[in-house]
Design a protein around this motif. Structure first.
Motif, PDB file in Angstrom:
ATOM      1  N   THR A  83      44.683 -25.496  -3.730  1.00  0.00           N
ATOM      2  CA  THR A  83      43.509 -24.584  -3.582  1.00  0.00           C
ATOM      3  C   THR A  83      43.142 -24.794  -2.440  1.00  0.00           C
ATOM      4  N   LEU A  84      43.504 -25.443  -1.809  1.00  0.00           N
ATOM      5  CA  LEU A  84      42.460 -26.388  -0.355  1.00  0.00           C
ATOM      6  C   LEU A  84      42.762 -25.703   0.425  1.00  0.00           C
ATOM      7  N   PRO A  85      43.961 -25.036   1.291  1.00  0.00           N
ATOM      8  CA  PRO A  85      44.211 -25.118   2.208  1.00  0.00           C
ATOM      9  C   PRO A  85      42.918 -24.630   3.589  1.00  0.00           C
ATOM     10  N   ASN A  86      42.474 -23.437   2.790  1.00  0.00           N
ATOM     11  CA  ASN A  86      41.422 -23.265   3.304  1.00  0.00           C
ATOM     12  C   ASN A  86      39.655 -24.215   3.522  1.00  0.00           C
ATOM     13  N   ALA A  87      39.855 -24.501   2.568  1.00  0.00           N
ATOM     14  CA  ALA A  87      38.432 -26.035   3.204  1.00  0.00           C
ATOM     15  C   ALA A  87      39.415 -27.234   4.173  1.00  0.00           C
ATOM     16  N   LEU A  88      40.651 -27.267   3.722  1.00  0.00           N
ATOM     17  CA  LEU A  88      41.240 -28.282   4.723  1.00  0.00           C
ATOM     18  C   LEU A  88      41.065 -27.451   5.953  1.00  0.00           C
ATOM     19  N   ALA A  89      41.879 -26.768   6.824  1.00  0.00           N
ATOM     20  CA  ALA A  89      42.059 -25.663   7.958  1.00  0.00           C
ATOM     21  C   ALA A  89      40.674 -25.358   8.556  1.00  0.00           C
ATOM     22  N   SER A  90      39.086 -25.848   7.966  1.00  0.00           N
ATOM     23  CA  SER A  90      37.838 -25.120   8.387  1.00  0.00           C
ATOM     24  C   SER A  90      37.202 -25.980   8.265  1.00  0.00           C
ATOM     25  N   LEU A  91      37.626 -26.977   7.317  1.00  0.00           N
ATOM     26  CA  LEU A  91      36.667 -28.112   7.242  1.00  0.00           C
ATOM     27  C   LEU A  91      37.192 -29.231   8.057  1.00  0.00           C
ATOM     28  N   VAL A  92      37.899 -30.360   7.383  1.00  0.00           N
ATOM     29  CA  VAL A  92      38.593 -31.555   7.032  1.00  0.00           C
ATOM     30  C   VAL A  92      38.899 -31.531   8.925  1.00  0.00           C
ATOM     31  N   VAL A  93      40.175 -30.832   9.043  1.00  0.00           N
ATOM     32  CA  VAL A  93      40.805 -30.908  10.167  1.00  0.00           C
ATOM     33  C   VAL A  93      40.095 -30.616  11.375  1.00  0.00           C
ATOM     34  N   PRO A  94      39.253 -29.333  12.044  1.00  0.00           N
ATOM     35  CA  PRO A  94      38.644 -28.863  13.147  1.00  0.00           C
ATOM     36  C   PRO A  94      37.219 -30.123  12.880  1.00  0.00           C
ATOM     37  N   PHE A  95      36.796 -30.725  12.125  1.00  0.00           N
ATOM     38  CA  PHE A  95      35.860 -31.507  11.734  1.00  0.00           C
ATOM     39  C   PHE A  95      36.334 -32.689  12.134  1.00  0.00           C
ATOM     40  N   GLN A  96      37.480 -33.109  12.341  1.00  0.00           N
ATOM     41  CA  GLN A  96      38.266 -34.495  12.232  1.00  0.00           C
ATOM     42  C   GLN A  96      37.204 -35.287  11.289  1.00  0.00           C
ATOM     43  N   ILE A  97      37.671 -35.313  10.275  1.00  0.00           N
ATOM     44  CA  ILE A  97      37.308 -35.814   9.163  1.00  0.00           C
ATOM     45  C   ILE A  97      38.208 -36.724   8.294  1.00  0.00           C
ATOM     46  N   PRO A  98      38.364 -38.165   8.275  1.00  0.00           N
ATOM     47  CA  PRO A  98      39.327 -38.333   7.932  1.00  0.00           C
ATOM     48  C   PRO A  98      39.307 -38.464   5.859  1.00  0.00           C
ATOM     49  N   VAL A  99      39.495 -37.800   5.129  1.00  0.00           N
ATOM     50  CA  VAL A  99      39.586 -37.355   4.463  1.00  0.00           C
ATOM     51  C   VAL A  99      40.801 -37.192   3.963  1.00  0.00           C
ATOM     52  N   VAL A 100      40.848 -38.969   3.230  1.00  0.00           N
ATOM     53  CA  VAL A 100      41.988 -39.218   2.092  1.00  0.00           C
ATOM     54  C   VAL A 100      42.432 -39.313   0.930  1.00  0.00           C
ATOM     55  N   THR A 107      32.302 -45.322  -7.112  1.00  0.00           N
ATOM     56  CA  THR A 107      31.133 -44.684  -7.650  1.00  0.00           C
ATOM     57  C   THR A 107      32.710 -43.554  -7.812  1.00  0.00           C
ATOM     58  N   VAL A 108      32.422 -42.360  -9.136  1.00  0.00           N
ATOM     59  CA  VAL A 108      33.904 -41.335  -9.922  1.00  0.00           C
ATOM     60  C   VAL A 108      32.809 -40.292  -9.806  1.00  0.00           C
ATOM     61  N   ILE A 109      33.207 -39.143  -9.046  1.00  0.00           N
ATOM     62  CA  ILE A 109      32.782 -37.748  -9.630  1.00  0.00           C
ATOM     63  C   ILE A 109      34.396 -37.162  -9.933  1.00  0.00           C
ATOM     64  N   CYS A 110      33.915 -35.640 -11.171  1.00  0.00           N
ATOM     65  CA  CYS A 110      34.650 -35.310 -11.439  1.00  0.00           C
ATOM     66  C   CYS A 110      34.220 -33.927 -11.319  1.00  0.00           C
ATOM     67  N   PRO A 111      34.535 -33.584 -10.240  1.00  0.00           N
ATOM     68  CA  PRO A 111      33.831 -31.889  -9.776  1.00  0.00           C
ATOM     69  C   PRO A 111      34.522 -30.973 -10.507  1.00  0.00           C
ATOM     70  N   ALA A 112      34.218 -29.510 -10.443  1.00  0.00           N
ATOM     71  CA  ALA A 112      35.252 -28.056 -11.440  1.00  0.00           C
ATOM     72  C   ALA A 112      35.845 -27.936 -10.380  1.00  0.00           C
ATOM     73  N   ARG A 113      35.672 -28.547  -9.265  1.00  0.00           N
ATOM     74  CA  ARG A 113      37.223 -27.857  -8.547  1.00  0.00           C
ATOM     75  C   ARG A 113      37.942 -28.758  -7.391  1.00  0.00           C
ATOM     76  N   GLU A 114      39.088 -28.958  -7.087  1.00  0.00           N
ATOM     77  CA  GLU A 114      39.607 -29.679  -5.567  1.00  0.00           C
ATOM     78  C   GLU A 114      38.523 -29.489  -4.463  1.00  0.00           C
ATOM     79  N   GLU A 115      37.825 -28.206  -4.371  1.00  0.00           N
ATOM     80  CA  GLU A 115      37.267 -27.905  -2.642  1.00  0.00           C
ATOM     81  C   GLU A 115      36.058 -28.905  -2.071  1.00  0.00           C
ATOM     82  N   GLU A 116      35.149 -28.566  -3.757  1.00  0.00           N
ATOM     83  CA  GLU A 116      34.061 -29.769  -3.777  1.00  0.00           C
ATOM     84  C   GLU A 116      34.450 -30.981  -4.366  1.00  0.00           C
TER      85      GLU A 116
END
Lengths: 179, 206
Positions: free
Chosen positions: A83-100, A48-57
């Motif tokens: 464009t990603l530092p805030n989303a990484l630092a406030s979502l995937v890192v503290p919630f420990q979500i394995p986004v590759v 399933t391939v999705i091309c959203p408007a922005r990297e954070e999405e």
């Protein structure tokens, strides 16, 4: 997974390794270096391939899918990573979500765009400062081992990871291989 | 069922987020997932009862709807709600077009519009000067986007969603500046693990 006679283009290896790891959701923001990979993903019904408007999405979609039991990967280029530092630092890192993430590296070795050359320098310091696992692939032979290992480690340790594709992999002519 | 389908923003009643959040949660009977956006939006979700199917986003302003989209894509049989504030939605407004393109039948975005960044001191947001979230959503391709005229209309819109209306939809509600009824306990890993077990597919664990 060990087949690597040098003939398989790197993007085909990536697709094979994604399937071996049951990663079937791909979000991406377009990038010319990743074009063949993206085209192949779009034509393969496994994904399933999705091309959203922005990297954070793109990151958030894969994060949500993981929590709902589905594995994904995010594709982008270096300027998109910036464009990603805030989303990484406030979502995937503290919630420990394995986004590759798979990031094609622009800004070095023949870059023609000064903005790319400058923003590229922010990528590794950001990854370093938020403690995100990252590795740069330069050699064709390393693609299956590194991509497989980083995906497995990310999911096993519930940690996000960035696989960086150097121009040494994506742009350098390979002896004996069709380009 | 109330059938005011084209309420204009100016005609929509200014309601209360705590009350509307509780009205929404009270109608959830099938373990629907709810992703609460940053700040007061998820504080009120927390205060409405800590369902294990709730996810409380602690940062990443604007990403509640994209996270909910990921959940909806991964579990097409589960209805998924995203709760966002007007400031949050405007920060990631392209997500509306993404949702319209992916077109998940099981996703509903609910937007609380108080024309302000309430939690940071009540500074005016862009909806205070004319940005109309429903008009923007429709323009992005989310044709099924509606202002809730009043509480009864809000409930009827939620009922339509729960009744299996196909296609993604957006419900916007004008709200007042009352403070939320609680404060989310900010423990990210605990929030994730609770959510993952709350929406775990029967055949596998996270």
């Amino acid at each position: 997974m060990s087949r690597d006679d040098g003939a398989e283009p790197w993007h085909e290896t990536v697709i094979r390794v994604l399937k071996e790891n049951e990663v079937d959701l791909v979000t991406y923001i377009p990038d010319n270096v990743l074009r063949e990979l993206i085209d192949a993903l779009h034509t393969d019904p496994y994904f399933t391939v999705i091309c959203p408007a922005r990297e954070e999405e793109a990151v958030a979609i894969v994060a949500g899918a993981y929590m709902a039991g589905r594995r994904g990967i995010v594709l982008m280029q270096t300027s998109g990573f910036a464009t990603l530092p805030n989303a990484l630092a406030s979502l995937v890192v503290p919630f420990q979500i394995p986004v590759v993430m798979m990031i094609s590296e622009r800004g070095i070795m023949g870059e023609f765009q000064i903005g790319q050359a400058i923003v590229c320098k922010t990528m590794r310091p950001v990854l370093q400062s938020i403690g995100m696992e990252h590795h740069t692939i330069e050699e064709h032979d390393h693609v299956p081992f590194v991509v497989d290992g980083m995906i497995r480690q990310a999911f096993a340790t519930r940690s996000p990871a960035a696989i960086i594709l150097s121009p040494l992999l994506t742009k350098r002519p390979r002896a004996g291989a069709a380009q | 069922m109330t059938t005011i389908s084209n309420t204009e923003r100016g005609a929509a009643k200014v309601m209360n987020r705590t009350d509307l959040t509780r009205r929404l949660v009270a109608r959830l009977q099938k373990d629907e997932a709810v992703v609460g956006g940053i700040g007061h939006t998820n504080w009120d979700l927390w205060a409405s009862g800590q369902r294990p199917q709730n996810f409380y986003m602690l940062g990443s302003m604007g990403l509640a709807a994209p996270i909910a989209l990921g959940v909806a894509v991964a579990q097409p049989d589960r209805m998924v709600f995203a709760l966002e504030g007007d400031g949050s939605l405007l920060m990631q407004v392209g997500a509306l077009a993404t949702i319209a393109t992916v077109e998940p039948a099981n996703l509903c975005v609910i937007v609380w519009d108080n024309e302000a960044f309430h939690i940071t001191g009540g500074q005016k947001s862009l909806t205070a000067t004319g940005a109309d979230i429903v008009a923007m959503a429709r323009g992005a391709g989310l044709t099924n986007s509606t202002w809730a005229a009043d509480e009864a209309h809000f409930e009827s819109l939620v009922d339509e969603v729960l009744g299996g209306t196909t296609g993604p939809r957006l419900i916007a509600a004008r709200i007042d500046m009352t403070k939320p009824a609680g404060t989310t306990d900010r423990d990210p890993v605990k929030i994730r693990l609770n959510f993952m077990s709350g929406i775990a597919p029967p055949d596998k664990e996270g």
